[in-house]
Scaffold this motif. Structure first.
Motif, PDB file in Angstrom:
ATOM      1  N   LEU A  75       0.814  -1.213   0.000  1.00 33.94           N
ATOM      2  CA  LEU A  75       0.000   0.000   0.000  1.00 33.94           C
ATOM      3  C   LEU A  75       0.853   1.271   0.000  1.00 33.94           C
ATOM      4  CD1 LEU A  75      -2.795  -1.021   2.555  1.00 33.94           C
ATOM      5  CD2 LEU A  75      -2.919  -1.008   0.051  1.00 33.94           C
ATOM      6  N   GLY A  76       2.149   1.106  -0.209  1.00 32.18           N
ATOM      7  CA  GLY A  76       3.034   2.263  -0.250  1.00 32.18           C
ATOM      8  C   GLY A  76       3.382   2.814   1.124  1.00 32.18           C
ATOM      9  N   ARG A  77       3.190   2.038   2.168  1.00 30.40           N
ATOM     10  CA  ARG A  77       3.525   2.489   3.516  1.00 30.40           C
ATOM     11  C   ARG A  77       5.010   2.229   3.803  1.00 30.40           C
ATOM     12  NH1 ARG A  77      -1.412  -0.710   6.301  1.00 30.40           N
ATOM     13  NH2 ARG A  77      -0.311  -2.324   5.117  1.00 30.40           N
ATOM     14  N   ASP A  78       5.617   3.151   4.538  1.00 29.47           N
ATOM     15  CA  ASP A  78       7.051   3.061   4.827  1.00 29.47           C
ATOM     16  C   ASP A  78       7.335   1.874   5.737  1.00 29.47           C
ATOM     17  OD1 ASP A  78       9.789   4.052   4.872  1.00 29.47           O
ATOM     18  OD2 ASP A  78       9.374   4.567   6.954  1.00 29.47           O
ATOM     19  N   LEU A  79       8.197   0.967   5.280  1.00 26.93           N
ATOM     20  CA  LEU A  79       8.472  -0.267   6.019  1.00 26.93           C
ATOM     21  C   LEU A  79       9.251   0.011   7.302  1.00 26.93           C
ATOM     22  CD1 LEU A  79       7.855  -3.274   5.581  1.00 26.93           C
ATOM     23  CD2 LEU A  79      10.173  -3.524   4.706  1.00 26.93           C
ATOM     24  N   LEU A  80      10.163   0.964   7.272  1.00 28.15           N
ATOM     25  CA  LEU A  80      10.944   1.287   8.467  1.00 28.15           C
ATOM     26  C   LEU A  80      10.041   1.787   9.589  1.00 28.15           C
ATOM     27  CD1 LEU A  80      13.603   1.684   9.963  1.00 28.15           C
ATOM     28  CD2 LEU A  80      13.822   3.920   8.835  1.00 28.15           C
ATOM     29  N   SER A  81       9.112   2.663   9.253  1.00 31.03           N
ATOM     30  CA  SER A  81       8.184   3.180  10.258  1.00 31.03           C
ATOM     31  C   SER A  81       7.309   2.061  10.825  1.00 31.03           C
ATOM     32  CB  SER A  81       7.298   4.272   9.654  1.00 31.03           C
ATOM     33  OG  SER A  81       8.076   5.361   9.189  1.00 31.03           O
ATOM     34  N   ARG A  82       6.868   1.163   9.959  1.00 30.06           N
ATOM     35  CA  ARG A  82       6.025   0.070  10.428  1.00 30.06           C
ATOM     36  C   ARG A  82       6.816  -0.923  11.275  1.00 30.06           C
ATOM     37  NH1 ARG A  82       1.109  -0.062   8.755  1.00 30.06           N
ATOM     38  NH2 ARG A  82       0.826  -2.311   8.997  1.00 30.06           N
ATOM     39  N   LEU A  83       8.089  -1.101  10.981  1.00 30.56           N
ATOM     40  CA  LEU A  83       8.930  -1.958  11.821  1.00 30.56           C
ATOM     41  C   LEU A  83       9.065  -1.369  13.223  1.00 30.56           C
ATOM     42  CD1 LEU A  83      11.869  -3.093   9.500  1.00 30.56           C
ATOM     43  CD2 LEU A  83      10.138  -4.548  10.554  1.00 30.56           C
ATOM     44  N   MET A  84       9.252  -0.069  13.303  1.00 31.95           N
ATOM     45  CA  MET A  84       9.384   0.589  14.607  1.00 31.95           C
ATOM     46  C   MET A  84       8.108   0.455  15.422  1.00 31.95           C
ATOM     47  SD  MET A  84      11.480   4.066  13.689  1.00 31.95           S
ATOM     48  CE  MET A  84      13.175   4.021  13.110  1.00 31.95           C
ATOM     49  N   TYR A  85       6.977   0.720  14.789  1.00 33.51           N
ATOM     50  CA  TYR A  85       5.707   0.607  15.508  1.00 33.51           C
ATOM     51  C   TYR A  85       5.350  -0.857  15.770  1.00 33.51           C
ATOM     52  CZ  TYR A  85       4.448   5.532  15.434  1.00 33.51           C
ATOM     53  OH  TYR A  85       4.412   6.892  15.675  1.00 33.51           O
ATOM     54  N   GLY A  86       5.769  -1.749  14.876  1.00 35.06           N
ATOM     55  CA  GLY A  86       5.543  -3.164  15.110  1.00 35.06           C
ATOM     56  C   GLY A  86       6.313  -3.665  16.318  1.00 35.06           C
ATOM     57  N   ALA A  87       7.497  -3.093  16.557  1.00 32.51           N
ATOM     58  CA  ALA A  87       8.268  -3.446  17.752  1.00 32.51           C
ATOM     59  C   ALA A  87       7.513  -3.073  19.018  1.00 32.51           C
ATOM     60  CB  ALA A  87       9.624  -2.744  17.712  1.00 32.51           C
ATOM     61  N   ARG A  88       6.776  -1.965  18.983  1.00 29.17           N
ATOM     62  CA  ARG A  88       5.981  -1.566  20.150  1.00 29.17           C
ATOM     63  C   ARG A  88       4.935  -2.623  20.473  1.00 29.17           C
ATOM     64  NH1 ARG A  88       5.872   4.148  21.148  1.00 29.17           N
ATOM     65  NH2 ARG A  88       3.663   4.065  21.676  1.00 29.17           N
ATOM     66  N   VAL A  89       4.290  -3.137  19.430  1.00 26.66           N
ATOM     67  CA  VAL A  89       3.252  -4.149  19.637  1.00 26.66           C
ATOM     68  C   VAL A  89       3.852  -5.441  20.180  1.00 26.66           C
ATOM     69  CG1 VAL A  89       1.564  -5.611  18.473  1.00 26.66           C
ATOM     70  CG2 VAL A  89       1.718  -3.184  17.891  1.00 26.66           C
ATOM     71  N   SER A  90       4.905  -5.934  19.527  1.00 27.06           N
ATOM     72  CA  SER A  90       5.500  -7.205  19.929  1.00 27.06           C
ATOM     73  C   SER A  90       6.052  -7.143  21.348  1.00 27.06           C
ATOM     74  CB  SER A  90       6.624  -7.592  18.958  1.00 27.06           C
ATOM     75  OG  SER A  90       6.104  -7.848  17.671  1.00 27.06           O
ATOM     76  N   LEU A  91       6.785  -6.094  21.667  1.00 25.35           N
ATOM     77  CA  LEU A  91       7.386  -5.978  22.992  1.00 25.35           C
ATOM     78  C   LEU A  91       6.332  -5.735  24.067  1.00 25.35           C
ATOM     79  CD1 LEU A  91      10.531  -3.865  22.080  1.00 25.35           C
ATOM     80  CD2 LEU A  91      10.484  -6.262  22.752  1.00 25.35           C
ATOM     81  N   SER A  92       5.316  -4.931  23.764  1.00 26.33           N
ATOM     82  CA  SER A  92       4.267  -4.664  24.743  1.00 26.33           C
ATOM     83  C   SER A  92       3.463  -5.918  25.054  1.00 26.33           C
ATOM     84  CB  SER A  92       3.333  -3.562  24.230  1.00 26.33           C
ATOM     85  OG  SER A  92       4.018  -2.351  24.045  1.00 26.33           O
ATOM     86  N   VAL A  93       3.076  -6.650  24.015  1.00 27.45           N
ATOM     87  CA  VAL A  93       2.309  -7.880  24.221  1.00 27.45           C
ATOM     88  C   VAL A  93       3.146  -8.890  25.005  1.00 27.45           C
ATOM     89  CG1 VAL A  93       1.314  -9.891  23.069  1.00 27.45           C
ATOM     90  CG2 VAL A  93       0.809  -7.598  22.223  1.00 27.45           C
TER      91      VAL A  93
END
Length: 288
Positions: A75-93
């Motif tokens: 969808l043209g979303r920046d992968l680096l930004s999504r990796l950073m926010y994805g780390a928040r989800v994985s680590l928080s859970v």
């Protein structure tokens, strides 16, 4: 304070110089935690901002004024930004599920080991029932019933993993409950709650810390697995597992979508497991 720092250095940066110091993996985990915590400040763009003119762009590409350092997704979303926010989800859970499952399992295990009798029988038979069911299967079934979502994933992972802590706490409590200072506290009229909190728990926390460290990596994998199956955190929220699920459809022409989340998962789980192994060796005098 200085003595504590020296102890940590001896644990994670041993002087023998054999192999890669575990402290390197501590730094990797600390770096990921820092990036996750500062994701809103460090992320180049909003992770959910779509750029259809920049779909499936390889790393280093510029599209419509946006530099995709690690490329873009479907969808043209920046992968680096999504990796950073994805780390928040994985680590928080992982952190919250380990905290909740550790709390429930430790309390029940200590109660079973100290009270004995019918209390021990009931708690440990429930533990046996939970341990007889494959954890990932139990998690999938429970999420399917409760529904996907951040909170539900935490509850599900805590529900599936508390028996591990209960087993360890139960065995450790049995070995500590007959110590002279525990018997003396009982003879002096101390309540069982006070004995568990002040005399037993401090003496078993080392073993539980090792279990929690190893479980943390497992929780990261479970969260990624549930998200991969569409049962975890729901889109458009970034999640490493969900990114892997999308990336498998574009492996031939957009390898970066699945590769970078996979590398992050690999490094995080490997680092946590090695840290847990090192703590286990350090806290177990027989292995020295």
């Amino acid at each position: 304070m200085t003595r504590a720092l020296q102890s940590l250095r001896m644990v994670f940066f041993p002087a023998d110089g054999k192999g890669i110091p575990v402290g390197v993996f501590v730094i990797i985990v600390a770096f990921m935690v820092l990036v996750a915590g500062l994701a809103p400040l460090l992320a180049p763009v909003d992770p959910n901002t779509q750029n259809l003119m920049g779909r499936l762009k390889p790393p280093g590409t510029v599209a419509r004024g946006t530099l995709f350092v690690l490329g873009s997704d479907e969808l043209g979303r920046d992968l680096l930004s999504r990796l950073m926010y994805g780390a928040r989800v994985s680590l928080s859970v992982a952190f919250l599920s380990v905290l909740l499952s550790g709390l429930v399992g430790t309390v029940l295990g200590m109660v079973a080991g100290y009270k004995r009798g019918w209390v021990e029988t009931v708690i440990m038979r429930v533990v046996d029932i939970f341990l007889s069911i494959p954890a990932i299967l139990l998690a999938i079934i429970t999420v399917a019933v409760l529904g996907p979502g951040f909170v539900n994933v935490i509850l599900v992972l805590a529900l599936t993993r508390w028996p591990r802590y209960a087993r360890v706490a139960y065995g450790q409590t049995l070995s500590v409950a007959n110590m002279p200072y525990v018997r003396l506290s009982t003879a002096m009229g101390a309540s069982w709650v006070r004995i568990l909190a002040l005399h037993i728990f401090p003496n078993i926390i080392a073993a539980l810390s090792v279990v929690a460290t190893l479980e943390f990596g497992l929780m990261v994998l479970f969260e990624a697995g549930l998200s991969f199956l569409g049962l975890g955190v729901q889109p458009p929220t970034a999640s490493w597992g969900a990114m892997l699920s999308v990336g498998r459809n574009y492996v031939s022409n957009a390898w970066w979508i699945a590769t970078f989340p996979g590398i992050c998962l690999f490094l995080l789980v490997l680092s946590v497991n090695l840290i847990g192994d090192r703590l286990s060796d350090y806290l177990n005098p027989k292995s020295r």
